[in-house]
Motif scaffolding. Structure first.
Motif, PDB file in Angstrom:
ATOM      1  N   LEU A 181     -39.594  91.377 -77.306  1.00 19.73           N
ATOM      2  CA  LEU A 181     -40.394  90.497 -78.158  1.00 19.73           C
ATOM      3  C   LEU A 181     -39.875  89.064 -78.098  1.00 19.73           C
ATOM      4  CD1 LEU A 181     -40.875  92.860 -81.247  1.00 19.73           C
ATOM      5  CD2 LEU A 181     -42.619  92.191 -79.568  1.00 19.73           C
ATOM      6  N   LYS A 182     -38.569  88.897 -78.007  1.00 20.34           N
ATOM      7  CA  LYS A 182     -37.996  87.556 -77.880  1.00 20.34           C
ATOM      8  C   LYS A 182     -38.470  86.876 -76.607  1.00 20.34           C
ATOM      9  CE  LYS A 182     -33.722  88.140 -80.545  1.00 20.34           C
ATOM     10  NZ  LYS A 182     -32.234  88.194 -80.474  1.00 20.34           N
ATOM     11  N   ARG A 183     -38.755  87.696 -75.556  1.00 24.28           N
ATOM     12  CA  ARG A 183     -39.206  87.123 -74.284  1.00 24.28           C
ATOM     13  C   ARG A 183     -40.717  86.961 -74.231  1.00 24.28           C
ATOM     14  NH1 ARG A 183     -36.729  90.450 -69.482  1.00 24.28           N
ATOM     15  NH2 ARG A 183     -37.762  92.149 -70.631  1.00 24.28           N
ATOM     16  N   GLY A 184     -41.374  87.196 -75.395  1.00 20.99           N
ATOM     17  CA  GLY A 184     -42.803  86.945 -75.478  1.00 20.99           C
ATOM     18  C   GLY A 184     -43.680  88.145 -75.218  1.00 20.99           C
ATOM     19  N   LYS A 185     -43.129  89.342 -75.063  1.00 19.36           N
ATOM     20  CA  LYS A 185     -43.942  90.531 -74.837  1.00 19.36           C
ATOM     21  C   LYS A 185     -44.801  90.812 -76.059  1.00 19.36           C
ATOM     22  CE  LYS A 185     -42.529  92.239 -70.797  1.00 19.36           C
ATOM     23  NZ  LYS A 185     -43.423  92.660 -69.700  1.00 19.36           N
ATOM     24  N   VAL A 186     -45.964  91.394 -75.855  1.00 20.55           N
ATOM     25  CA  VAL A 186     -46.882  91.790 -76.921  1.00 20.55           C
ATOM     26  C   VAL A 186     -47.118  93.290 -76.800  1.00 20.55           C
ATOM     27  CG1 VAL A 186     -49.181  91.489 -77.914  1.00 20.55           C
ATOM     28  CG2 VAL A 186     -47.980  89.518 -76.910  1.00 20.55           C
ATOM     29  N   TYR A 187     -46.868  94.023 -77.916  1.00 23.55           N
ATOM     30  CA  TYR A 187     -46.978  95.485 -77.884  1.00 23.55           C
ATOM     31  C   TYR A 187     -47.783  96.001 -79.055  1.00 23.55           C
ATOM     32  CZ  TYR A 187     -43.070  95.539 -74.515  1.00 23.55           C
ATOM     33  OH  TYR A 187     -42.276  95.350 -73.426  1.00 23.55           O
ATOM     34  N   GLU A 188     -48.509  97.092 -78.811  1.00 26.60           N
ATOM     35  CA  GLU A 188     -49.058  97.929 -79.876  1.00 26.60           C
ATOM     36  C   GLU A 188     -48.394  99.296 -79.746  1.00 26.60           C
ATOM     37  OE1 GLU A 188     -53.242  99.612 -81.810  1.00 26.60           O
ATOM     38  OE2 GLU A 188     -53.275  98.597 -79.870  1.00 26.60           O
ATOM     39  N   ILE A 189     -47.749  99.724 -80.837  1.00 26.71           N
ATOM     40  CA  ILE A 189     -46.990 100.977 -80.814  1.00 26.71           C
ATOM     41  C   ILE A 189     -47.701 101.985 -81.703  1.00 26.71           C
ATOM     42  CG2 ILE A 189     -44.800 102.085 -81.422  1.00 26.71           C
ATOM     43  CD1 ILE A 189     -43.411  99.457 -80.780  1.00 26.71           C
ATOM     44  N   PHE A 190     -47.975 103.177 -81.136  1.00 30.33           N
ATOM     45  CA  PHE A 190     -48.672 104.232 -81.870  1.00 30.33           C
ATOM     46  C   PHE A 190     -47.669 105.256 -82.363  1.00 30.33           C
ATOM     47  CE2 PHE A 190     -51.908 102.377 -79.223  1.00 30.33           C
ATOM     48  CZ  PHE A 190     -53.025 102.346 -80.041  1.00 30.33           C
ATOM     49  N   VAL A 191     -47.740 105.513 -83.698  1.00 32.07           N
ATOM     50  CA  VAL A 191     -46.850 106.469 -84.347  1.00 32.07           C
ATOM     51  C   VAL A 191     -47.700 107.636 -84.823  1.00 32.07           C
ATOM     52  CG1 VAL A 191     -45.152 106.820 -86.163  1.00 32.07           C
ATOM     53  CG2 VAL A 191     -45.370 104.567 -85.076  1.00 32.07           C
ATOM     54  N   LYS A 192     -47.265 108.851 -84.474  1.00 34.43           N
ATOM     55  CA  LYS A 192     -48.030 110.039 -84.843  1.00 34.43           C
ATOM     56  C   LYS A 192     -47.172 110.935 -85.724  1.00 34.43           C
ATOM     57  CE  LYS A 192     -50.645 109.858 -80.532  1.00 34.43           C
ATOM     58  NZ  LYS A 192     -51.148 110.611 -79.351  1.00 34.43           N
ATOM     59  N   GLY A 193     -47.749 111.431 -86.817  1.00 33.07           N
ATOM     60  CA  GLY A 193     -46.993 112.235 -87.767  1.00 33.07           C
ATOM     61  C   GLY A 193     -47.444 113.669 -87.798  1.00 33.07           C
ATOM     62  N   TYR A 194     -46.500 114.560 -88.092  1.00 29.49           N
ATOM     63  CA  TYR A 194     -46.761 116.002 -88.153  1.00 29.49           C
ATOM     64  C   TYR A 194     -46.156 116.570 -89.432  1.00 29.49           C
ATOM     65  CZ  TYR A 194     -47.439 115.347 -83.121  1.00 29.49           C
ATOM     66  OH  TYR A 194     -47.850 114.926 -81.890  1.00 29.49           O
ATOM     67  N   ALA A 195     -46.572 117.799 -89.776  1.00 26.81           N
ATOM     68  CA  ALA A 195     -45.979 118.512 -90.916  1.00 26.81           C
ATOM     69  C   ALA A 195     -46.086 120.000 -90.645  1.00 26.81           C
ATOM     70  CB  ALA A 195     -46.697 118.151 -92.212  1.00 26.81           C
ATOM     71  N   SER A 196     -45.170 120.784 -91.231  1.00 24.04           N
ATOM     72  CA  SER A 196     -45.260 122.246 -91.115  1.00 24.04           C
ATOM     73  C   SER A 196     -46.326 122.729 -92.086  1.00 24.04           C
ATOM     74  CB  SER A 196     -43.911 122.892 -91.425  1.00 24.04           C
ATOM     75  OG  SER A 196     -43.525 122.626 -92.755  1.00 24.04           O
ATOM     76  N   PRO A 197     -46.878 123.924 -91.916  1.00 21.82           N
ATOM     77  CA  PRO A 197     -48.024 124.378 -92.723  1.00 21.82           C
ATOM     78  C   PRO A 197     -47.637 125.017 -94.039  1.00 21.82           C
ATOM     79  CG  PRO A 197     -47.559 125.979 -91.025  1.00 21.82           C
ATOM     80  CD  PRO A 197     -46.596 124.840 -90.818  1.00 21.82           C
TER      81      PRO A 197
ATOM     82  N   SER B 248     -38.980 123.687 -88.396  1.00 26.89           N
ATOM     83  CA  SER B 248     -38.288 122.397 -88.442  1.00 26.89           C
ATOM     84  C   SER B 248     -38.825 121.437 -87.396  1.00 26.89           C
ATOM     85  CB  SER B 248     -36.780 122.607 -88.242  1.00 26.89           C
ATOM     86  OG  SER B 248     -36.242 123.422 -89.249  1.00 26.89           O
ATOM     87  N   ARG B 249     -39.216 121.978 -86.258  1.00 25.02           N
ATOM     88  CA  ARG B 249     -39.692 121.120 -85.176  1.00 25.02           C
ATOM     89  C   ARG B 249     -41.022 120.460 -85.528  1.00 25.02           C
ATOM     90  NH1 ARG B 249     -39.259 124.654 -81.266  1.00 25.02           N
ATOM     91  NH2 ARG B 249     -37.173 123.999 -80.606  1.00 25.02           N
ATOM     92  N   GLU B 250     -41.815 121.073 -86.435  1.00 21.02           N
ATOM     93  CA  GLU B 250     -43.125 120.506 -86.798  1.00 21.02           C
ATOM     94  C   GLU B 250     -43.006 119.363 -87.791  1.00 21.02           C
ATOM     95  OE1 GLU B 250     -46.025 121.205 -85.339  1.00 21.02           O
ATOM     96  OE2 GLU B 250     -44.650 122.313 -84.029  1.00 21.02           O
ATOM     97  N   ARG B 251     -41.867 119.228 -88.457  1.00 17.19           N
ATOM     98  CA  ARG B 251     -41.686 118.170 -89.456  1.00 17.19           C
ATOM     99  C   ARG B 251     -41.157 116.921 -88.759  1.00 17.19           C
ATOM    100  NH1 ARG B 251     -39.699 122.910 -92.305  1.00 17.19           N
ATOM    101  NH2 ARG B 251     -37.534 122.353 -91.831  1.00 17.19           N
TER     102      ARG B 251
END
Length: 804
Positions: A705-721, A792-795
């Protein structure tokens, strides 16, 4: 120790005492049995049988004496009478001995019937005999197969009665076209026993004519047996056996050596030292071999000394240049727990021939061979029918002419001691075989064009003796390479030429006469091909210049890696070798190093292309997986946001490692440690690793970012049932916010300005429980809903996508 270690039987007849009582005859028979005078014992018991032909005790004694005498036909008849007797239960081993006498006569089918009767009726009475019966049933089946598939190209002929006698004739050896052998035909004039005993001596025959004694009667003391003649390589020394009678059957022997002049005259003998001979055991059947690899002579012999594998064993001792003998070594590679006798080492093929009862065989002693292979010996091989028979086949030797062999046997066709008993002694037989010499032709071609390839080098290796140097031929004029090899051996051909890959062929040369000529073709491929490497930016797919490319030959660790770098091109060329495996890596500043392993096609003739895609450093971290404790952050709420940052939830969660491990152990129960430790592995290699990887991700993100890069970062969430779907959706939303909070607080909030000015955009995709795999419990009372690795892996939250 059976007397045919120097001969089979030493008794021709006895003086019959007329008019003896039954008890006197039985006593005399038992006395003869104790002295191992089986001929006399048989005649005494047979005469006693005339008092009562149905006396089961006398029938069994007569059968047993006939068996030990070697009168197998008569013995089988008496054993059959015992089995038919109403009191046969008094002799439970009768069916076993009947099987033995039938087997040695070659009546294998009826022998199997007798053995199986013994197995069925007396299986728990004598474990030793039962084990033998089990083995011999297999041996009889095996022998039937051998009779149906005899070895081809073998012609066997019994030597004439000029050579053979009604007594044992054995231990043949050829010396300057003369046949030397031992014979147990000479009356022991010193013996006072009745019937007379006989002793052996060494005979010599010119062209298989009438034999003469090789040495004078004074060469050994009266009453002693002289047998065997084993010459050293120079034929100026001979080793032989001198034996004394222990009883009417057994003998104890020692080895001696004499000098031999040009006329085959033997000097006065010298007894071999105490490490070879011993007064409490027998040492016999010498054979001399010269081991070229060791430049040493080896004395093979047979002994029943303590420490062996059982019965008579084969031993060997090295003889140094001063005539000293090494301590005898038991030939453990081939000895069995039964008798192994009459060794003969054939130097040309480095093969030991010997006779044994310790393997599946035809009935009596069979001849076996074992090849010396670089300090080891091959599995013993039965020489098969017709060399082996159901009787005893011993003293197999091969002459300098490999098409001619001799051996001794008491098989059908040998002379009887007398016609009444049909008991046979050893006679000499001659074997004519096909030549073992073979012509081997190797032809070398270009693999692709199949054209003759000139200027190649072909090496021939003797695989039975890997330490022996190869036979090397280079031919600039033709593609043909001619070798002389031996039958029944394993070889390897390797063809090579500068600029070509080598080709290798392994071959077995077969039995004598099976392949008079063998032709093998070698195909050599060009040794080098061209590799084109193209480098690209994995994010954008555009060519990437300035990459440092390294090629490592995995099949040649001695070769240093080849490195190229170009600021003006994404194209690189390397020379590679067909059939070799390589590792290719590309590295460039601000990009993650990328590697690939590949193999060059063996048929490659030209250029192959390999592409390398290097991701920028930030992209190389994907995916980043970050894990949460159950119902965290902010449990028991439907809020969509949280004030907590991920790092604070991580440290609280990680401290619960022991709790999760203990509950997981309760769930899996009695399982291997590798299963129980799965939760420990999950905490260290996924929870902790994900946290560390996220921190590295943020460092690189700030730099970009300091070098001027522009990013869109996608965050995906999960949960156990565990909870309801809407609750889980909100929970995964809070977890995404916890990750956002980590971005906001990073480095005292340094990333906030990039978020505000649009350089960094955070986008979310909450998945809730909809992607959780089936089988994860949603029952709050069930420990598996919280404390399994699967739940645990689903959380988790994943940073799985970045757009520039």
């Amino acid at each position: 120790m059976k007397s045919f270690y120097i001969g089979v039987l030493s008794i021709l007849c006895f003086l019959r005492l007329e008019g003896q009582s039954f008890s006197a005859l039985m006593a005399a028979g038992e006395k003869s049995m104790a002295s191992k005078n089986y001929y006399d014992a048989y005649t005494k018991f047979k005469e006693a049988l005339e008092f009562d032909t149905l006396d089961v005790h006398v029938l069994y004694k007569t059968a047993d004496a006939a068996r030990l005498l070697g009168s197998y036909k008569l013995s089988a008849g008496y054993f059959e009478k015992v089995l038919k007797h109403e009191q046969n239960n008094l002799y439970p081993n009768t069916s076993f001995w009947l099987g033995q006498t039938r087997q040695i006569q070659g009546d294998y089918k009826n022998a199997i019937i007798a053995y199986k009767a013994y197995q069925t009726e007396h299986s728990g009475e004598d474990p030793h005999l039962l084990a033998i019966a089990n083995k011999e049933v297999l041996a009889c089946d095996w022998a039937i197969q051998q009779l149906a598939n005899p070895v081809q190209g073998v012609e066997i002929k019994r030597l004439s009665d000029v050579i053979n006698s009604p007594y044992s004739d054995f231990a043949p050896v050829l010396w300057k076209e003369q046949l030397l052998y031992s014979s147990l035909r000479f009356e022991n004039k010193k013996s006072v026993y009745i019937p007379k005993r006989y002793v052996s001596s060494v005979l010599v025959s010119e062209k298989e004519g009438a034999p003469e004694k090789l040495v004078s009667d004074t060469f050994v003391e009266p009453g002693l047996n002289l047998a065997h003649a084993a010459f050293n390589k120079k034929h100026n020394k001979v080793y032989y056996t001198i034996c004394e009678d222990i009883n009417d059957y057994d003998k104890r022997c020692d080895l001696y050596v004499s000098n031999v002049d040009a006329n085959n005259k033997w000097s006065k003998g010298t007894k071999l030292p105490g490490n070879i001979n011993g007064s409490s055991f027998t040492t016999t059947q010498p054979n001399l071999a010269y081991i070229e690899d060791k430049n040493s002579e080896v004395l093979y012999f047979v002994s029943n000394r303590p420490g062996g594998k059982g019965g008579l064993d084969i031993y060997y001792s090295y003889i140094d240049s001063l005539g000293n003998y090494s301590e005898p070594i038991n030939f453990f590679d081939i000895n069995t727990n039964l008798d192994d006798i009459t060794p003969f080492y054939y130097e040309r093929t480095k093969t030991l021939y010997y006779s044994s009862k310790g393997h599946l065989g035809m009935g009596g002693y069979d001849v076996y061979s074992s090849k010396e292979m670089n300090e080891h010996w091959s599995t013993p091989k039965n020489l098969g029918v017709p060399i082996n028979s159901s009787f005893d086949d011993v003293y197999f030797v091969i002459t300098d002419k490999d098409t001619l062999s001799y051996f001794a046997s008491n098989r059908t066709g040998t002379q009887f001691l007398d016609d009444a008993t049909e008991a046979c002694c050893l006679d000499l037989f001659k074997i004519k075989m096909k030549s073992c010499d073979i012509k081997l032709d190797a032809l070398v071609y270009n693999f692709y064009t199949k054209a003759d390839l000139l200027g190649a080098t072909v090496k021939l290796y003797d695989m039975d003796h890997p330490n022996a140097p190869p036979v090397v031929i280079t031919n600039d004029k033709t593609n043909q390479f001619n070798y002389s090899v031996l039958c029944d051996k394993n070889y390897k051909l390797i063809g090579s030429k500068q600029g070509y890959t080598s080709d290798t062929i392994s071959l077995y040369t077969g039995q004598p006469g099976e392949f008079p000529v063998i032709s093998k073709k070698l195909f050599l491929k060009p040794a080098y091909a061209q590799l084109e490497v193209l480098t690209f930016n994995r994010n954008s797919g555009v060519p990437l210049n300035g990459v440092t490319v390294v090629l490592l030959d995995l099949d040649d660790p001695t070769k240093p890696p080849v490195t190229y770098q170009s600021d003006s091109s994404n194209q690189y060329f390397f020379s590679v070798i067909p059939c070799h495996r390589y590792k290719l890596t590309g590295a460039k500043e601000d990009f993650a190093t990328t590697g690939v392993n590949f193999a060059v096609d063996c048929g490659l003739d030209g250029t192959m292309t390999q592409k390398l895609y290097l991701p920028t450093m930030l992209f190389s971290f994907l995916p980043v997986s970050l894990y949460f404790d159950n119902d965290r952050p902010d449990p028991s709420t439907l809020r969509l946001t949280t004030n907590l940052a991920y790092s604070s939830t991580y440290y609280t969660y990680y401290k619960k490692k022991d709790l999760f491990m203990n509950n997981y152990s309760k769930i899996v129960g009695e399982q291997p440690d590798s299963v129980k430790n799965a939760m420990d592995v999950f905490f260290e290699e996924q929870i902790k690793y994900g946290h560390e990887r996220f921190n590295q991700f943020l460092v690189v993100l700030e730099k970009d970012l300091k070098r001027g890069k522009v990013y869109e970062i996608f965050v995906k969430g999960y949960a156990s049932p565990l909870a309801k779907s809407n609750y889980n959706f909100n929970l995964s939303q809070r977890r995404i916010v916890a990750i956002y909070n980590e971005f906001y607080k990073y480095h005292n909030g340094i990333l906030k300005k990039y978020i505000k000015n649009g350089q960094l955009k955070l986008s979310q995709k909450p998945f809730g429980e909809t992607t959780a795999p089936p089988g994860i419990s949603d029952n709050r009372q069930d420990l598996r809903s919280i404390f399994t690795v699967e739940a645990s892996r689903e959380r988790r939250v994943e940073i799985i996508e970045i757009k520039e």
